[in-house]
Design a protein around this motif. Structure first.
Motif, PDB file in Angstrom:
ATOM      1  N   ASP A  80     -10.253  -8.150  -3.241  1.00 31.01           N
ATOM      2  CA  ASP A  80      -9.361  -7.692  -4.311  1.00 31.01           C
ATOM      3  C   ASP A  80      -9.250  -6.169  -4.326  1.00 31.01           C
ATOM      4  O   ASP A  80      -8.169  -5.617  -4.539  1.00 31.01           O
ATOM      5  CB  ASP A  80      -9.858  -8.182  -5.670  1.00 31.01           C
ATOM      6  N   LEU A  81     -10.367  -5.485  -4.088  1.00 29.46           N
ATOM      7  CA  LEU A  81     -10.354  -4.023  -4.055  1.00 29.46           C
ATOM      8  C   LEU A  81      -9.517  -3.509  -2.884  1.00 29.46           C
ATOM      9  O   LEU A  81      -8.718  -2.581  -3.041  1.00 29.46           O
ATOM     10  CB  LEU A  81     -11.776  -3.472  -3.965  1.00 29.46           C
ATOM     11  N   LEU A  88      -1.886   0.537  -3.864  1.00 21.90           N
ATOM     12  CA  LEU A  88      -1.838   1.929  -4.318  1.00 21.90           C
ATOM     13  C   LEU A  88      -1.287   2.831  -3.222  1.00 21.90           C
ATOM     14  O   LEU A  88      -0.465   3.712  -3.480  1.00 21.90           O
ATOM     15  CB  LEU A  88      -3.230   2.393  -4.744  1.00 21.90           C
ATOM     16  N   GLU A  89      -1.708   2.614  -1.981  1.00 22.14           N
ATOM     17  CA  GLU A  89      -1.194   3.414  -0.869  1.00 22.14           C
ATOM     18  C   GLU A  89       0.300   3.198  -0.687  1.00 22.14           C
ATOM     19  O   GLU A  89       1.048   4.149  -0.432  1.00 22.14           O
ATOM     20  CB  GLU A  89      -1.947   3.055   0.418  1.00 22.14           C
ATOM     21  N   GLN A  90       0.743   1.945  -0.821  1.00 20.92           N
ATOM     22  CA  GLN A  90       2.174   1.661  -0.703  1.00 20.92           C
ATOM     23  C   GLN A  90       2.964   2.346  -1.827  1.00 20.92           C
ATOM     24  O   GLN A  90       4.047   2.878  -1.594  1.00 20.92           O
ATOM     25  CB  GLN A  90       2.426   0.159  -0.735  1.00 20.92           C
ATOM     26  N   GLN A  91       2.405   2.335  -3.021  1.00 16.36           N
ATOM     27  CA  GLN A  91       3.088   2.983  -4.138  1.00 16.36           C
ATOM     28  C   GLN A  91       3.152   4.496  -3.935  1.00 16.36           C
ATOM     29  O   GLN A  91       4.162   5.128  -4.248  1.00 16.36           O
ATOM     30  CB  GLN A  91       2.385   2.651  -5.454  1.00 16.36           C
ATOM     31  N   LYS A  92       2.072   5.066  -3.399  1.00 14.92           N
ATOM     32  CA  LYS A  92       2.076   6.506  -3.120  1.00 14.92           C
ATOM     33  C   LYS A  92       3.114   6.838  -2.056  1.00 14.92           C
ATOM     34  O   LYS A  92       3.850   7.824  -2.175  1.00 14.92           O
ATOM     35  CB  LYS A  92       0.693   6.965  -2.660  1.00 14.92           C
TER      36      LYS A  92
END
Length: 171
Positions: A80-81, A88-92
């Motif tokens: 899950d982490l 998060l990386e994709q959103q960044k």
């Protein structure tokens, strides 16, 4: 669900402590020579030996299940982490792409605004009664109008106003 509740209760700290106390008590009764000589306890020495092995087997089973369950939960948490970190990386990356695209569009809009301002100044310098527009002016307006189209196909009101201002300047 019932099975999960059973294993949650069987591997709880309280249950493991109770089984451990039973294991220690039965071990003391069956293996310590002075305790087995007590007349009230003597008939239970063989039974205590059997209970010792039974409690040891149950304790090992419950502790093993609890350890494997905790390892599985830890593995799932790691998965899950990792998934959350990749999100998060994709959103960044998406935010960086969006910022870069916004910079490019702002620069393009600034360039287009400069051309429109220059064209507006050139038209303002012409006499009001004189319609000195030539083919180059019309082609320039069409080029500006084509580049300035909004995503929904409409033109910004400023360019429409320019077209209206040049029509009113005609005799």
């Amino acid at each position: 669900m019932t099975s999960g509740l059973f294993w949650d209760l069987a591997t709880s700290d309280v249950a493991l402590a109770i089984v451990a106390v039973i294991l220690i008590a039965s071990f003391v009764v069956s293996r310590v020579p002075f305790v087995s000589m007590i007349p009230a306890i003597a008939p239970y020495v063989v039974l205590a030996g059997f209970v010792t092995y039974l409690a040891l087997a149950g304790l090992m089973l419950c502790v093993g299940y609890r350890l494997s369950d905790e390892r599985a939960a830890l593995r799932q948490l790691k998965i899950d982490l990792d998934w959350s970190e990749s999100q998060l990386e994709q959103q960044k990356a998406t935010a960086e792409d969006k910022a870069q695209l916004a910079k490019e569009k702002a620069a393009e809009a600034e360039d287009l605004k400069g051309k429109v301002d220059g064209y507006e100044q050139r038209l303002a310098a012409q006499p009001v009664g004189d319609c000195g527009l030539d083919d180059g002016d019309l082609d320039g307006l069409r080029a500006l109008r084509g580049r300035a189209k909004q995503p929904d196909g409409r033109h910004p009101s400023r360019l429409r106003g320019l077209g209206g201002a040049s029509r009113t300047a005609r005799p």
